[in-house]
Scaffold this motif. Structure first.
Motif, mmCIF file in Angstrom:
data_model
loop_
_atom_site.group_PDB
_atom_site.id
_atom_site.type_symbol
_atom_site.label_atom_id
_atom_site.label_comp_id
_atom_site.label_asym_id
_atom_site.label_seq_id
_atom_site.Cartn_x
_atom_site.Cartn_y
_atom_site.Cartn_z
ATOM 1 N N ASP A 175 -29.594 -90.985 -26.608
ATOM 2 C CA ASP A 175 -30.801 -90.023 -26.704
ATOM 3 C C ASP A 175 -31.745 -90.402 -27.715
ATOM 4 O O ASP A 175 -31.230 -89.915 -28.831
ATOM 5 N N VAL A 176 -32.849 -91.080 -27.555
ATOM 6 C CA VAL A 176 -33.531 -91.670 -28.808
ATOM 7 C C VAL A 176 -34.190 -90.411 -29.271
ATOM 8 O O VAL A 176 -34.270 -90.382 -30.616
ATOM 9 N N ALA A 177 -34.686 -89.556 -28.738
ATOM 10 C CA ALA A 177 -35.441 -88.253 -29.249
ATOM 11 C C ALA A 177 -34.383 -87.581 -29.952
ATOM 12 O O ALA A 177 -35.110 -87.213 -31.307
ATOM 13 N N VAL A 178 -33.173 -87.295 -29.618
ATOM 14 C CA VAL A 178 -32.260 -86.411 -30.472
ATOM 15 C C VAL A 178 -32.157 -87.061 -31.968
ATOM 16 O O VAL A 178 -32.276 -86.533 -32.832
ATOM 17 N N ILE A 179 -31.792 -88.639 -31.869
ATOM 18 C CA ILE A 179 -31.753 -89.121 -32.939
ATOM 19 C C ILE A 179 -32.802 -89.284 -33.965
ATOM 20 O O ILE A 179 -32.844 -89.167 -34.980
ATOM 21 N N LEU A 180 -34.057 -89.651 -33.356
ATOM 22 C CA LEU A 180 -35.118 -89.570 -34.060
ATOM 23 C C LEU A 180 -35.553 -88.218 -34.723
ATOM 24 O O LEU A 180 -36.162 -88.108 -35.860
ATOM 25 N N MET B 240 -35.730 -111.323 -32.276
ATOM 26 C CA MET B 240 -36.212 -110.060 -32.320
ATOM 27 C C MET B 240 -35.510 -109.293 -33.642
ATOM 28 O O MET B 240 -34.716 -108.393 -33.264
ATOM 29 N N LYS B 241 -35.997 -109.953 -34.872
ATOM 30 C CA LYS B 241 -35.152 -109.395 -35.947
ATOM 31 C C LYS B 241 -35.629 -107.781 -36.246
ATOM 32 O O LYS B 241 -34.725 -107.145 -36.484
ATOM 33 N N ILE B 242 -36.868 -107.699 -36.250
ATOM 34 C CA ILE B 242 -37.291 -105.991 -36.520
ATOM 35 C C ILE B 242 -36.863 -105.377 -35.383
ATOM 36 O O ILE B 242 -36.228 -104.099 -35.554
ATOM 37 N N PHE B 243 -37.012 -105.293 -34.135
ATOM 38 C CA PHE B 243 -36.734 -104.670 -32.822
ATOM 39 C C PHE B 243 -35.042 -104.686 -33.064
ATOM 40 O O PHE B 243 -34.444 -103.350 -32.728
ATOM 41 N N THR B 244 -34.445 -105.700 -33.227
ATOM 42 C CA THR B 244 -32.822 -105.602 -33.319
ATOM 43 C C THR B 244 -32.422 -104.649 -34.616
ATOM 44 O O THR B 244 -31.577 -103.840 -34.156
ATOM 45 N N SER B 245 -33.229 -104.656 -35.501
ATOM 46 C CA SER B 245 -32.880 -103.729 -36.594
ATOM 47 C C SER B 245 -33.228 -102.256 -36.161
ATOM 48 O O SER B 245 -32.309 -101.089 -36.522
ATOM 49 N N ILE B 246 -34.371 -101.939 -35.471
ATOM 50 C CA ILE B 246 -34.476 -100.620 -34.958
ATOM 51 C C ILE B 246 -33.591 -100.090 -34.017
ATOM 52 O O ILE B 246 -33.055 -99.179 -34.289
ATOM 53 N N LYS B 247 -33.109 -101.273 -33.153
ATOM 54 C CA LYS B 247 -31.998 -100.599 -32.154
ATOM 55 C C LYS B 247 -30.817 -100.557 -32.718
ATOM 56 O O LYS B 247 -30.091 -99.678 -32.574
ATOM 57 N N GLU B 248 -30.320 -101.224 -33.699
ATOM 58 C CA GLU B 248 -29.209 -101.147 -34.642
ATOM 59 C C GLU B 248 -29.311 -99.661 -35.169
ATOM 60 O O GLU B 248 -28.163 -98.879 -35.261
ATOM 61 N N LYS B 249 -30.451 -99.245 -35.703
ATOM 62 C CA LYS B 249 -30.469 -97.975 -36.452
ATOM 63 C C LYS B 249 -30.311 -96.910 -35.501
ATOM 64 O O LYS B 249 -29.611 -95.620 -35.716
ATOM 65 N N LEU B 250 -30.627 -96.909 -34.399
ATOM 66 C CA LEU B 250 -30.822 -95.844 -33.367
ATOM 67 C C LEU B 250 -29.530 -95.889 -32.366
ATOM 68 O O LEU B 250 -28.813 -94.951 -32.355
ATOM 69 N N PHE B 251 -29.053 -97.112 -32.232
ATOM 70 C CA PHE B 251 -27.742 -97.027 -31.319
ATOM 71 C C PHE B 251 -26.465 -97.115 -31.975
ATOM 72 O O PHE B 251 -25.225 -97.295 -31.318
ATOM 73 N N GLY B 252 -26.702 -97.348 -33.326
ATOM 74 C CA GLY B 252 -25.421 -97.956 -34.245
ATOM 75 C C GLY B 252 -24.017 -97.221 -33.785
ATOM 76 O O GLY B 252 -23.155 -97.888 -33.493
ATOM 77 N N LYS B 253 -24.008 -95.946 -33.894
ATOM 78 C CA LYS B 253 -22.975 -95.068 -33.694
ATOM 79 C C LYS B 253 -22.475 -95.325 -32.112
ATOM 80 O O LYS B 253 -21.185 -95.449 -31.841
ATOM 81 N N ALA B 254 -23.635 -95.350 -31.079
ATOM 82 C CA ALA B 254 -23.115 -95.541 -29.880
ATOM 83 C C ALA B 254 -22.563 -96.968 -29.558
ATOM 84 O O ALA B 254 -21.999 -97.183 -28.362
ATOM 85 N N LEU B 255 -23.061 -97.861 -30.271
ATOM 86 C CA LEU B 255 -22.847 -99.232 -30.064
ATOM 87 C C LEU B 255 -21.390 -99.607 -30.511
ATOM 88 O O LEU B 255 -20.866 -100.871 -30.494
ATOM 89 N N GLU B 256 -20.751 -98.864 -31.354
ATOM 90 C CA GLU B 256 -19.442 -99.146 -32.185
ATOM 91 C C GLU B 256 -18.289 -99.075 -30.958
ATOM 92 O O GLU B 256 -18.505 -98.503 -30.063
ATOM 93 N N THR B 257 -17.587 -100.144 -30.969
ATOM 94 C CA THR B 257 -16.858 -100.433 -29.920
ATOM 95 C C THR B 257 -15.557 -99.309 -30.073
ATOM 96 O O THR B 257 -14.989 -99.267 -31.020
ATOM 97 N N PRO B 258 -15.282 -98.624 -28.868
ATOM 98 C CA PRO B 258 -14.269 -97.706 -29.177
ATOM 99 C C PRO B 258 -12.837 -98.316 -29.355
ATOM 100 O O PRO B 258 -12.844 -99.473 -28.829
ATOM 101 N N ALA B 259 -11.944 -97.457 -30.065
ATOM 102 C CA ALA B 259 -10.617 -97.985 -30.146
ATOM 103 C C ALA B 259 -10.093 -98.523 -28.915
ATOM 104 O O ALA B 259 -10.154 -97.849 -27.861
ATOM 105 N N LEU B 260 -9.387 -99.496 -28.855
ATOM 106 C CA LEU B 260 -8.656 -99.898 -27.698
ATOM 107 C C LEU B 260 -7.585 -99.121 -27.531
ATOM 108 O O LEU B 260 -6.752 -98.628 -28.295
ATOM 109 N N GLU B 261 -7.245 -98.485 -26.133
ATOM 110 C CA GLU B 261 -6.321 -97.729 -26.045
ATOM 111 C C GLU B 261 -5.076 -98.578 -25.842
ATOM 112 O O GLU B 261 -4.895 -99.579 -25.210
#
Length: 154
Positions: free
Chosen positions: A72-77, A1-22
């Motif tokens: 929140d997809v709506a806010v991002i879009l 799913m290369k196009i879907f993955t690209s869309i998901k990464e563009k939308l979720f990119g910031k949320a998918l970033e791994t938080p710094a380990l405490e």
């Protein structure tokens, strides 16, 4: 799913970033603190509670891998469409949604995305495919951690 993955990464990119380990703090017992350490067992978990906690979360993702809230997809879009400079109606148009994300919205790209998402209709009937594709994409985003307005999922 290369196009879907690209869309998901563009939308979720910031949320998918791994938080710094405490950094965990460790309780080091110094020679002079032995008595205090021995009498302070109330804060030490029992073996039973440790086993229960371990077994209870045996199949869970580590906390660092989980997103606390849906994206929140709506806010991002809405923001992406606003920054695009064109009048884009991503809530009703797959073409506008892809443009808002800075993607190629050509018929060929949409046909490929439709194939990725399981469209079985005539891919040359672009109007029908676009309507299906818009709904299917939003449902797939919702299934993958996106918060999509309910009226867009009907």
């Amino acid at each position: 799913m290369k196009i879907f993955t690209s869309i998901k990464e563009k939308l979720f990119g910031k949320a998918l970033e791994t938080p710094a380990l405490e950094t965990a703090t460790t309780n080091t017992i110094l020679p002079g603190d032995v008595e205090t350490a021995q009498t302070d067992t109330a804060s030490t978990p029992s073996i039973e509670s440790e086993v229960a906690a371990t077994l209870g979360g045996a199949n869970a993702e580590p906390a660092s891998m989980r997103r606390p809230d849906p994206v929140d997809v709506a806010v991002i879009l809405d923001e992406a469409a606003k920054q695009n400079g064109q009048k884009l109606n991503w809530r009703h148009s797959i073409v506008d949604m892809m443009k808002a994300l800075g993607m190629d919205a050509s018929l060929q790209e949409r046909q490929e995305l439709a194939e990725e998402l399981g469209y079985t209709g005539d891919k040359n009937d672009s109007a029908r495919m676009n309507i299906w594709l818009h709904k299917a994409l939003l449902k797939e985003l919702a299934a993958n951690g996106g918060k999509v307005p309910p009226e867009l999922l009907d």
